[in-house]
Scaffold this motif. Sequence first.
Motif, PDB file in Angstrom:
ATOM      1  N   VAL A 113      23.098  34.816  41.881  1.00  0.00           N
ATOM      2  CA  VAL A 113      22.986  36.284  41.810  1.00  0.00           C
ATOM      3  C   VAL A 113      23.962  36.801  40.757  1.00  0.00           C
ATOM      4  O   VAL A 113      24.871  36.066  40.328  1.00  0.00           O
ATOM      5  CB  VAL A 113      23.289  36.917  43.189  1.00  0.00           C
ATOM      6  N   PRO A 114      23.796  38.059  40.307  1.00  0.00           N
ATOM      7  CA  PRO A 114      24.656  38.573  39.230  1.00  0.00           C
ATOM      8  C   PRO A 114      26.143  38.615  39.574  1.00  0.00           C
ATOM      9  O   PRO A 114      26.990  38.390  38.713  1.00  0.00           O
ATOM     10  CB  PRO A 114      24.104  39.990  38.986  1.00  0.00           C
ATOM     11  N   TYR A 115      26.474  38.943  40.828  1.00  0.00           N
ATOM     12  CA  TYR A 115      27.879  39.136  41.185  1.00  0.00           C
ATOM     13  C   TYR A 115      28.301  38.185  42.302  1.00  0.00           C
ATOM     14  O   TYR A 115      27.577  37.982  43.289  1.00  0.00           O
ATOM     15  CB  TYR A 115      28.133  40.580  41.641  1.00  0.00           C
ATOM     16  N   LYS A 116      29.467  37.610  42.100  1.00  0.00           N
ATOM     17  CA  LYS A 116      30.092  36.793  43.148  1.00  0.00           C
ATOM     18  C   LYS A 116      30.967  37.726  43.993  1.00  0.00           C
ATOM     19  O   LYS A 116      31.838  38.416  43.463  1.00  0.00           O
ATOM     20  CB  LYS A 116      30.940  35.691  42.529  1.00  0.00           C
ATOM     21  N   VAL A 117      30.722  37.775  45.306  1.00  0.00           N
ATOM     22  CA  VAL A 117      31.414  38.712  46.208  1.00  0.00           C
ATOM     23  C   VAL A 117      32.204  37.918  47.243  1.00  0.00           C
ATOM     24  O   VAL A 117      31.639  37.061  47.939  1.00  0.00           O
ATOM     25  CB  VAL A 117      30.420  39.661  46.913  1.00  0.00           C
ATOM     26  N   TYR A 118      33.493  38.209  47.330  1.00  0.00           N
ATOM     27  CA  TYR A 118      34.370  37.613  48.350  1.00  0.00           C
ATOM     28  C   TYR A 118      34.642  38.664  49.435  1.00  0.00           C
ATOM     29  O   TYR A 118      35.246  39.706  49.165  1.00  0.00           O
ATOM     30  CB  TYR A 118      35.685  37.150  47.742  1.00  0.00           C
ATOM     31  N   ILE A 119      34.181  38.404  50.648  1.00  0.00           N
ATOM     32  CA  ILE A 119      34.434  39.294  51.789  1.00  0.00           C
ATOM     33  C   ILE A 119      35.495  38.616  52.660  1.00  0.00           C
ATOM     34  O   ILE A 119      35.223  37.588  53.303  1.00  0.00           O
ATOM     35  CB  ILE A 119      33.158  39.558  52.603  1.00  0.00           C
ATOM     36  N   LEU A 135      47.647  38.437  44.155  1.00  0.00           N
ATOM     37  CA  LEU A 135      47.905  39.681  43.436  1.00  0.00           C
ATOM     38  C   LEU A 135      47.242  39.731  42.070  1.00  0.00           C
ATOM     39  O   LEU A 135      46.476  40.658  41.762  1.00  0.00           O
ATOM     40  CB  LEU A 135      49.420  39.887  43.281  1.00  0.00           C
ATOM     41  N   LYS A 136      47.537  38.786  41.212  1.00  0.00           N
ATOM     42  CA  LYS A 136      47.070  38.831  39.831  1.00  0.00           C
ATOM     43  C   LYS A 136      45.550  38.774  39.755  1.00  0.00           C
ATOM     44  O   LYS A 136      44.918  39.516  38.992  1.00  0.00           O
ATOM     45  CB  LYS A 136      47.689  37.670  39.038  1.00  0.00           C
ATOM     46  N   THR A 137      44.963  37.907  40.579  1.00  0.00           N
ATOM     47  CA  THR A 137      43.505  37.781  40.600  1.00  0.00           C
ATOM     48  C   THR A 137      42.854  39.075  41.087  1.00  0.00           C
ATOM     49  O   THR A 137      41.820  39.497  40.570  1.00  0.00           O
ATOM     50  CB  THR A 137      43.090  36.611  41.510  1.00  0.00           C
ATOM     51  N   LEU A 138      43.477  39.703  42.067  1.00  0.00           N
ATOM     52  CA  LEU A 138      42.927  40.940  42.613  1.00  0.00           C
ATOM     53  C   LEU A 138      43.024  42.087  41.610  1.00  0.00           C
ATOM     54  O   LEU A 138      42.197  42.998  41.609  1.00  0.00           O
ATOM     55  CB  LEU A 138      43.678  41.303  43.901  1.00  0.00           C
ATOM     56  N   GLU A 139      44.044  42.046  40.785  1.00  0.00           N
ATOM     57  CA  GLU A 139      44.239  43.122  39.807  1.00  0.00           C
ATOM     58  C   GLU A 139      43.288  42.996  38.614  1.00  0.00           C
ATOM     59  O   GLU A 139      42.710  43.988  38.165  1.00  0.00           O
ATOM     60  CB  GLU A 139      45.682  43.107  39.304  1.00  0.00           C
ATOM     61  N   GLU A 140      43.084  41.784  38.110  1.00  0.00           N
ATOM     62  CA  GLU A 140      42.244  41.590  36.932  1.00  0.00           C
ATOM     63  C   GLU A 140      41.292  40.411  37.139  1.00  0.00           C
ATOM     64  O   GLU A 140      41.422  39.361  36.497  1.00  0.00           O
ATOM     65  CB  GLU A 140      43.116  41.344  35.692  1.00  0.00           C
ATOM     66  N   PRO A 141      40.316  40.556  38.041  1.00  0.00           N
ATOM     67  CA  PRO A 141      39.360  39.460  38.236  1.00  0.00           C
ATOM     68  C   PRO A 141      38.324  39.458  37.114  1.00  0.00           C
ATOM     69  O   PRO A 141      38.172  40.446  36.398  1.00  0.00           O
ATOM     70  CB  PRO A 141      38.717  39.803  39.580  1.00  0.00           C
ATOM     71  N   PRO A 142      37.585  38.381  36.948  1.00  0.00           N
ATOM     72  CA  PRO A 142      36.486  38.369  35.973  1.00  0.00           C
ATOM     73  C   PRO A 142      35.449  39.446  36.302  1.00  0.00           C
ATOM     74  O   PRO A 142      35.354  39.917  37.448  1.00  0.00           O
ATOM     75  CB  PRO A 142      35.904  36.956  36.126  1.00  0.00           C
ATOM     76  N   GLY A 143      34.660  39.827  35.338  1.00  0.00           N
ATOM     77  CA  GLY A 143      33.707  40.924  35.521  1.00  0.00           C
ATOM     78  C   GLY A 143      32.624  40.652  36.535  1.00  0.00           C
ATOM     79  O   GLY A 143      31.992  41.590  37.034  1.00  0.00           O
ATOM     80  N   HIS A 144      32.376  39.392  36.851  1.00  0.00           N
ATOM     81  CA  HIS A 144      31.299  39.051  37.779  1.00  0.00           C
ATOM     82  C   HIS A 144      31.791  38.908  39.231  1.00  0.00           C
ATOM     83  O   HIS A 144      31.023  38.466  40.096  1.00  0.00           O
ATOM     84  CB  HIS A 144      30.628  37.732  37.353  1.00  0.00           C
ATOM     85  N   TYR A 176      34.666  30.702  37.710  1.00  0.00           N
ATOM     86  CA  TYR A 176      33.325  30.169  37.471  1.00  0.00           C
ATOM     87  C   TYR A 176      32.282  31.255  37.726  1.00  0.00           C
ATOM     88  O   TYR A 176      32.344  31.986  38.714  1.00  0.00           O
ATOM     89  CB  TYR A 176      33.053  28.964  38.376  1.00  0.00           C
ATOM     90  N   ALA A 177      31.314  31.333  36.852  1.00  0.00           N
ATOM     91  CA  ALA A 177      30.275  32.360  36.962  1.00  0.00           C
ATOM     92  C   ALA A 177      29.404  32.104  38.197  1.00  0.00           C
ATOM     93  O   ALA A 177      29.270  30.970  38.669  1.00  0.00           O
ATOM     94  CB  ALA A 177      29.425  32.372  35.702  1.00  0.00           C
ATOM     95  N   SER A 178      28.813  33.190  38.711  1.00  0.00           N
ATOM     96  CA  SER A 178      27.913  33.057  39.853  1.00  0.00           C
ATOM     97  C   SER A 178      26.648  32.327  39.435  1.00  0.00           C
ATOM     98  O   SER A 178      26.186  32.446  38.302  1.00  0.00           O
ATOM     99  CB  SER A 178      27.560  34.436  40.415  1.00  0.00           C
ATOM    100  N   VAL A 184      23.024  32.172  50.242  1.00  0.00           N
ATOM    101  CA  VAL A 184      23.481  32.375  48.864  1.00  0.00           C
ATOM    102  C   VAL A 184      24.965  32.021  48.788  1.00  0.00           C
ATOM    103  O   VAL A 184      25.805  32.661  49.433  1.00  0.00           O
ATOM    104  CB  VAL A 184      23.232  33.824  48.391  1.00  0.00           C
ATOM    105  N   ALA A 185      25.297  31.043  47.981  1.00  0.00           N
ATOM    106  CA  ALA A 185      26.681  30.548  47.926  1.00  0.00           C
ATOM    107  C   ALA A 185      27.616  31.486  47.179  1.00  0.00           C
ATOM    108  O   ALA A 185      28.840  31.324  47.268  1.00  0.00           O
ATOM    109  CB  ALA A 185      26.704  29.165  47.264  1.00  0.00           C
ATOM    110  N   ASP A 186      27.072  32.467  46.457  1.00  0.00           N
ATOM    111  CA  ASP A 186      27.920  33.362  45.662  1.00  0.00           C
ATOM    112  C   ASP A 186      28.484  34.528  46.480  1.00  0.00           C
ATOM    113  O   ASP A 186      29.311  35.280  45.979  1.00  0.00           O
ATOM    114  CB  ASP A 186      27.124  33.908  44.473  1.00  0.00           C
ATOM    115  N   VAL A 187      28.017  34.710  47.704  1.00  0.00           N
ATOM    116  CA  VAL A 187      28.592  35.718  48.606  1.00  0.00           C
ATOM    117  C   VAL A 187      29.359  34.952  49.678  1.00  0.00           C
ATOM    118  O   VAL A 187      28.763  34.312  50.552  1.00  0.00           O
ATOM    119  CB  VAL A 187      27.514  36.618  49.227  1.00  0.00           C
ATOM    120  N   ILE A 188      30.669  34.974  49.573  1.00  0.00           N
ATOM    121  CA  ILE A 188      31.526  34.132  50.420  1.00  0.00           C
ATOM    122  C   ILE A 188      32.240  34.997  51.455  1.00  0.00           C
ATOM    123  O   ILE A 188      32.983  35.911  51.102  1.00  0.00           O
ATOM    124  CB  ILE A 188      32.565  33.372  49.559  1.00  0.00           C
ATOM    125  N   GLU A 189      32.009  34.703  52.730  1.00  0.00           N
ATOM    126  CA  GLU A 189      32.720  35.377  53.827  1.00  0.00           C
ATOM    127  C   GLU A 189      33.847  34.474  54.301  1.00  0.00           C
ATOM    128  O   GLU A 189      33.615  33.316  54.651  1.00  0.00           O
ATOM    129  CB  GLU A 189      31.778  35.689  54.984  1.00  0.00           C
TER     130      GLU A 189
END
Length: 563
Positions: free
Chosen positions: A118-124, A140-149, A113-115, A87-92
């Motif tokens: 799957v419903p949520y894009k997860v960056y590990i 910083l800014k992305t971590l504070e206010e990322p998109p809802g997905h 970009y939307a996932s 699944v390309a939307d879960v990025i390690e």
Amino acid sequence: MSYQALYRVWRPTVFADVVGQEHITRTLQNAIVQEKFSHAYLFSGPRGTGKTSAAKLFAKTINCERSPVKEPCNQCAACKGIQNGSVADVIEIDAASNTSVEDIREIRDNVKYASSEVPYKVYIIDEVHMISVNAFNALLKTLEEPPGHVVFILATTEPHKIPLTILSRCQRFDFKPISNSSMVKRMQTIVEAEGITVSKEALDTIALAAEGGMRDALSILDQAISYSNESVDLEDVLTVTGGVSQHTLTNIIRCMYEKDAHQALIQLNDLIQKGKDPARFVYDMIYFLRDLLLYKSAPDLEGLLERARVDEQFQTLAETISSKWMQEAMSQLNQCQQEIKWTNSPKVYIEIAILSIASSTNEQASEDPLANSNTIASLTSQLGQLEKEIKLLKKNPVVSAQPAPQRQTKRSLNRSAKNSYKIPFERIRHVLEQAEKSALKHIHTHWAAFLTNLKKASAPAHATIQDSKPAAASNEALVVAFKYEIHCSLFLDNREMVESVLATILGKPLTIIPIPEKDWQNLRNEYVTKQEKSSPSNHEEDKDPLVEEAKKLFGDDILEIHD
């Protein structure tokens, strides 16, 4: 290659498989069920405690087709795809190899970009503390206010290296070292499922060697299975880990307590010859004494023992040895453990520790009630005598008529105490008679390395000898000229440490004899004059025409002749 390591095969597939982190898994499960999970998490803790596994489980659970649920179903396409990494939307991301600002900018550009699957894009982001400061600022800014997905999960073994601006934007979960009992229980489940026979003592020893990491425990178990033939027993694990059996530890401790240093050193030498790790031996000794002390203090706490098994020998040892002796032995072994980190000869420090423990008092007299009562009676008598003397002093007070001269006397005594070093002239003359230029040259070659090692081992000892230089050397002793006389006295307080480090560098022990530099010059000139008078003919024959011409040009005072 079809075979996979146990820690990969048995990686947790549900939250219930994450060992020893119930305080974290329960919180995450409740947040998922209530759909109140955060956009950014920080998982911190020691290696092998389940940080990355919990992150992947979280990504699976929030994207499971049956969500919201407490556990992923592992049957739907989303769960299977995240599990096998398709699944390309879960990025390690391994932050150790993606540390630059450009790597973080790529993440920042892609989160919008939307996932797709799957419903949520997860960056590990694993080992996130390796990211550069500029890269953190870009995140910083992305971590504070990322998109809802989008959900960020940062994993690290060193949270203190992460900027506070990042920490304040994440929910932090601290993974703790896994208890030995939890690791043993998990390994028991695995070996039963794999159809492998492993003894309980072997599993206990593996758990202790893993030091709180489940991944390390499974790696050691895998190695022990490969080493053994049909079943894994205690000896197989001890061979793989370099540990020492309880029987050997019991014998060495008994020998030290009975002051049989000879036998204790023989057993230590046998262990080293068999390839046992000296540091591991000291570690096992400390933990075994800890269990012995715990059992002696409260036998009902047998379940808390980590290194020892309660057998007949263990019980006898606990009844024989006093608690105070155990505490002092643990203290000296702990000091030894610190010292062997900075030396290439750990065996020497272990031998010194064993000799020191074996020569200490057994403290049996202090546990004798009759001895205690006699001591109390003696102290009571001394106290009564002191009270009488105090009453007499109150009736006839002593008047100090001249306080100023007393203070002056005290200062002069302090000065004389600091400069009271008595120079052993006869010993130094004896060294000069046996001195060899090759021996002194050998010491000069290794002097810088010696000072470096001494500074690591003991800064106070290094401070006393750093302004000195080797002056003369024989096969048994070394004369060292000190710049300041007071350093000679201070050196004597650190003599054992200095000589020990020097012996490690040179490969043989030498007795160091300090002498102030000005006294050394006088003594050396006296010795040279005496030698010239004793063999004048040889002195005349040894004259070099070139040297004689140089003396005429420059004089004897500033001319220095080297071979």
